[in-house]
Motif scaffolding. Structure first.
Motif, PDB file in Angstrom:
ATOM      1  N   ALA A 117       0.751  -1.188   0.056  1.00 47.10           N
ATOM      2  CA  ALA A 117      -0.057   0.204   0.080  1.00 47.10           C
ATOM      3  C   ALA A 117       1.006   1.178   0.057  1.00 47.10           C
ATOM      4  O   ALA A 117       0.576   2.336  -0.511  1.00 47.10           O
ATOM      5  CB  ALA A 117      -0.877  -0.040   1.393  1.00 47.10           C
ATOM      6  N   GLN A 118       1.956   1.356   0.611  1.00 44.56           N
ATOM      7  CA  GLN A 118       2.891   2.376   0.842  1.00 44.56           C
ATOM      8  C   GLN A 118       3.458   2.350  -0.415  1.00 44.56           C
ATOM      9  O   GLN A 118       3.850   3.685  -0.873  1.00 44.56           O
ATOM     10  CB  GLN A 118       3.980   2.247   2.081  1.00 44.56           C
ATOM     11  CG  GLN A 118       3.479   2.262   3.372  1.00 44.56           C
ATOM     12  CD  GLN A 118       4.385   1.884   4.352  1.00 44.56           C
ATOM     13  OE1 GLN A 118       5.335   1.426   4.054  1.00 44.56           O
ATOM     14  NE2 GLN A 118       3.819   1.691   5.606  1.00 44.56           N
ATOM     15  N   VAL A 119       3.827   1.468  -1.177  1.00 45.62           N
ATOM     16  CA  VAL A 119       4.668   1.502  -2.477  1.00 45.62           C
ATOM     17  C   VAL A 119       3.666   2.314  -3.434  1.00 45.62           C
ATOM     18  O   VAL A 119       4.133   3.043  -4.305  1.00 45.62           O
ATOM     19  CB  VAL A 119       5.185   0.314  -2.971  1.00 45.62           C
ATOM     20  CG1 VAL A 119       5.399   0.379  -4.325  1.00 45.62           C
ATOM     21  CG2 VAL A 119       6.602  -0.360  -2.307  1.00 45.62           C
ATOM     22  N   LEU A 120       2.604   1.624  -3.365  1.00 48.34           N
ATOM     23  CA  LEU A 120       1.456   2.317  -4.357  1.00 48.34           C
ATOM     24  C   LEU A 120       1.093   3.873  -4.247  1.00 48.34           C
ATOM     25  O   LEU A 120       1.137   4.619  -4.890  1.00 48.34           O
ATOM     26  CB  LEU A 120       0.116   1.564  -4.207  1.00 48.34           C
ATOM     27  CG  LEU A 120      -0.099   0.062  -4.879  1.00 48.34           C
ATOM     28  CD1 LEU A 120      -1.421  -0.469  -4.258  1.00 48.34           C
ATOM     29  CD2 LEU A 120      -0.045   0.218  -6.188  1.00 48.34           C
ATOM     30  N   SER A 121       1.313   4.182  -2.844  1.00 49.77           N
ATOM     31  CA  SER A 121       1.058   5.703  -2.585  1.00 49.77           C
ATOM     32  C   SER A 121       2.224   6.291  -2.964  1.00 49.77           C
ATOM     33  O   SER A 121       2.151   7.724  -3.679  1.00 49.77           O
ATOM     34  CB  SER A 121       0.684   5.782  -0.986  1.00 49.77           C
ATOM     35  OG  SER A 121       0.736   6.949  -0.733  1.00 49.77           O
ATOM     36  N   SER A 122       3.546   6.026  -2.736  1.00 52.43           N
ATOM     37  CA  SER A 122       4.736   6.844  -2.984  1.00 52.43           C
ATOM     38  C   SER A 122       4.999   6.833  -4.524  1.00 52.43           C
ATOM     39  O   SER A 122       5.261   7.872  -5.022  1.00 52.43           O
ATOM     40  CB  SER A 122       5.750   6.219  -2.191  1.00 52.43           C
ATOM     41  OG  SER A 122       6.010   4.925  -2.705  1.00 52.43           O
ATOM     42  N   LEU A 123       4.657   5.930  -5.138  1.00 51.25           N
ATOM     43  CA  LEU A 123       4.849   6.048  -6.742  1.00 51.25           C
ATOM     44  C   LEU A 123       3.759   6.739  -7.339  1.00 51.25           C
ATOM     45  O   LEU A 123       4.030   7.540  -8.547  1.00 51.25           O
ATOM     46  CB  LEU A 123       5.074   4.579  -7.287  1.00 51.25           C
ATOM     47  CG  LEU A 123       6.193   3.815  -6.769  1.00 51.25           C
ATOM     48  CD1 LEU A 123       6.273   2.469  -7.478  1.00 51.25           C
ATOM     49  CD2 LEU A 123       7.445   4.611  -6.993  1.00 51.25           C
ATOM     50  N   SER A 124       2.535   6.717  -6.870  1.00 52.28           N
ATOM     51  CA  SER A 124       1.571   7.446  -7.649  1.00 52.28           C
ATOM     52  C   SER A 124       1.307   8.748  -7.147  1.00 52.28           C
ATOM     53  O   SER A 124       0.597   9.676  -7.655  1.00 52.28           O
ATOM     54  CB  SER A 124       0.214   6.609  -7.402  1.00 52.28           C
ATOM     55  OG  SER A 124      -0.309   6.673  -5.960  1.00 52.28           O
ATOM     56  N   HIS A 125       1.636   8.876  -5.813  1.00 49.06           N
ATOM     57  CA  HIS A 125       1.423  10.381  -5.291  1.00 49.06           C
ATOM     58  C   HIS A 125       0.208  10.373  -4.654  1.00 49.06           C
ATOM     59  O   HIS A 125      -0.247  11.571  -4.292  1.00 49.06           O
ATOM     60  CB  HIS A 125       1.902  11.384  -5.959  1.00 49.06           C
ATOM     61  CG  HIS A 125       3.369  11.405  -6.506  1.00 49.06           C
ATOM     62  ND1 HIS A 125       4.557  11.358  -5.533  1.00 49.06           N
ATOM     63  CD2 HIS A 125       4.040  11.507  -7.528  1.00 49.06           C
ATOM     64  CE1 HIS A 125       5.769  11.148  -6.284  1.00 49.06           C
ATOM     65  NE2 HIS A 125       5.272  11.302  -7.446  1.00 49.06           N
ATOM     66  N   PHE A 126      -0.813   9.358  -5.000  1.00 38.37           N
ATOM     67  CA  PHE A 126      -2.276   9.610  -4.334  1.00 38.37           C
ATOM     68  C   PHE A 126      -2.283   8.649  -3.205  1.00 38.37           C
ATOM     69  O   PHE A 126      -1.285   8.525  -2.519  1.00 38.37           O
ATOM     70  CB  PHE A 126      -3.042   9.120  -5.613  1.00 38.37           C
ATOM     71  CG  PHE A 126      -3.025  10.017  -6.962  1.00 38.37           C
ATOM     72  CD1 PHE A 126      -3.068  11.463  -6.446  1.00 38.37           C
ATOM     73  CD2 PHE A 126      -2.781   9.596  -8.102  1.00 38.37           C
ATOM     74  CE1 PHE A 126      -3.053  12.202  -7.607  1.00 38.37           C
ATOM     75  CE2 PHE A 126      -2.818  10.503  -9.062  1.00 38.37           C
ATOM     76  CZ  PHE A 126      -2.770  11.869  -8.616  1.00 38.37           C
ATOM     77  N   ALA A 127      -3.200   7.769  -3.021  1.00 37.20           N
ATOM     78  CA  ALA A 127      -3.620   6.983  -1.999  1.00 37.20           C
ATOM     79  C   ALA A 127      -3.426   5.544  -2.401  1.00 37.20           C
ATOM     80  O   ALA A 127      -4.119   4.906  -3.549  1.00 37.20           O
ATOM     81  CB  ALA A 127      -4.976   6.950  -1.296  1.00 37.20           C
ATOM     82  N   GLY A 128      -2.652   4.517  -1.890  1.00 37.68           N
ATOM     83  CA  GLY A 128      -2.485   3.223  -2.047  1.00 37.68           C
ATOM     84  C   GLY A 128      -3.674   2.475  -1.247  1.00 37.68           C
ATOM     85  O   GLY A 128      -3.467   2.581  -0.256  1.00 37.68           O
ATOM     86  N   VAL A 129      -4.123   1.314  -1.792  1.00 40.94           N
ATOM     87  CA  VAL A 129      -5.089   0.518  -1.261  1.00 40.94           C
ATOM     88  C   VAL A 129      -4.855  -0.831  -1.414  1.00 40.94           C
ATOM     89  O   VAL A 129      -4.596  -1.356  -2.567  1.00 40.94           O
ATOM     90  CB  VAL A 129      -6.642   0.939  -1.453  1.00 40.94           C
ATOM     91  CG1 VAL A 129      -6.633   0.967  -2.911  1.00 40.94           C
ATOM     92  CG2 VAL A 129      -7.553   0.200  -0.641  1.00 40.94           C
ATOM     93  N   VAL A 130      -4.931  -1.763  -0.396  1.00 40.39           N
ATOM     94  CA  VAL A 130      -4.871  -3.249  -0.528  1.00 40.39           C
ATOM     95  C   VAL A 130      -5.859  -3.953   0.235  1.00 40.39           C
ATOM     96  O   VAL A 130      -6.242  -3.853   1.354  1.00 40.39           O
ATOM     97  CB  VAL A 130      -3.389  -3.750  -0.022  1.00 40.39           C
ATOM     98  CG1 VAL A 130      -3.531  -5.307  -0.452  1.00 40.39           C
ATOM     99  CG2 VAL A 130      -2.279  -3.144  -1.054  1.00 40.39           C
TER     100      VAL A 130
END
Length: 340
Positions: free
Chosen positions: A111-124
């Motif tokens: 979830a953190q990887v998704l957020s940091s790379l997209s600059h939005f919210a990551g969700v799993v």
């Protein structure tokens, strides 16, 4: 609805420009950025047709146009050009965060990887717990009320109330429970459901309903509260003007993160499909805001889909960049969980 080549080119140019700067796009700008040698009058006519078909809209304060949810859908389904990215470099950057250790830690890191790379919210959406039972019992409470008792292999007990159209005798309930325990005890309820599809025809009709009701109610009981949504980077969305421009938008945003119900439904639905799915606000009732989109992909453990992950961001997001991030993260998470 089919669009001719000129209309597709103009719609693609309009969506890309609007994603880039968030301002309504006029015919003069489109004539410069589309690469088409068309007069402003011709462009205006095509844009009027696109507006009539529901792909673009004209804000009251501007002569330019903006994409509608239908326009975004046409864009992501048929017009989007996904950016070529250095997958090897991206994977090496992510793999350090998704090294096999505890499942809970791997999922939180994803979830953190998704957020940091997209600059939005990551969700799993965490893996669904397998609903294995050791034995069940049916207890007659009254004429058409039965208590279903499910015991798991580790001794956990779950109860569910069944309301019936038939008054089952205690002897009949014992017979049905014995049949289920003898033939299916120790299996997951999903496996039992599949086997029952072929075997119920051989059983007496008065047992059929009990068998099916036990499997459905048992599945619900044993998976209650087992699904959890892990979210990272919610604060990133507060800096997205499209999502936090007024109190109503902020309320919807916080309601979604607090209640998680619609988010879990969306992730559960996307887990039944293959590959990357895009849910666009305004066309999907599962997305609470018209200005929001969710890009998802299922992930696997040992070849079996067990959950979903994704990025929550504005409808005006760079899909060509977010899609490969979601896709690669799903692959790496599948690999990490399969070897954890």
């Amino acid at each position: 609805m089919q669009l001719d080549t000129r209309a597709q080119t103009l719609l693609k140019a309009l969506v890309e420009r609007y994603i880039a700067d968030g301002q309504p796009v006029g015919s003069r700008a489109l004539s410069k950025i589309s690469g088409l040698e068309l007069s402003p009058a011709t462009i205006r006519n095509i844009m009027a047709d696109l507006e009539e078909m529901g792909f673009v809209a004209s804000p009251h304060t501007s002569a330019g146009r903006v994409p509608t949810p239908r326009g975004y859908r046409m864009f992501v389904d048929t017009l989007l050009t996904v950016e070529p990215i250095d997958e090897t470099a991206l994977e090496s950057k992510m793999q350090a965060r998704l090294q096999p250790n505890s499942q809970q830690k791997i999922i939180a890191n994803a979830a953190q990887v998704l957020s940091s790379l997209s600059h939005f919210a990551g969700v799993v959406l965490t893996p669904r717990r397998e609903s294995i039972f050791q034995q069940i019992e049916f207890l007659r409470l009254s004429e058409k009320r039965i208590l279903l008792v499910i015991v798991s292999p580790n001794g956990d007990v779950q109860n569910r109330l069944l309301l019936t159209d038939v008054d089952y005798s205690p002897a009949k309930l014992v017979q049905a429970a014995n049949y289920i325990n003898q033939h299916y005890g120790g299996l997951s309820l999903d496996d039992v459901r599949l086997r029952l599809q072929g075997e119920l025809r051989k059983l007496r009709d008065d047992m059929t309903w009990l068998m099916q009701a036990a499997v459905e109610a048992g599945s619900d009981a044993m998976t209650d509260n087992s699904d959890e949504v892990v979210i990272s980077g919610e604060r990133n969305l507060l800096s997205v003007t499209d999502l936090s421009s007024n109190m109503d938008s902020l309320r919807k945003l916080f309601d979604m993160f607090e209640q998680k119900t619609s988010l879990m439904q969306l992730l559960d639905i996307s887990g039944k499909a293959t590959g990357v799915q895009i849910f666009i606000g305004g066309e999907s009732q599962l997305v609470p805001m018209e200005e929001m989109s969710v890009v998802t992909a299922p992930y696997e453990v040992n070849g079996k889909i067990v959950g979903t992950l994704g990025v929550i961001g504005p409808t005006r997001m760079a899909y060509e960049r977010v899609i490969p991030i979601v896709n690669i993260t799903a692959k790496l998470l599948s690999n990490a969980l399969s070897h954890s």
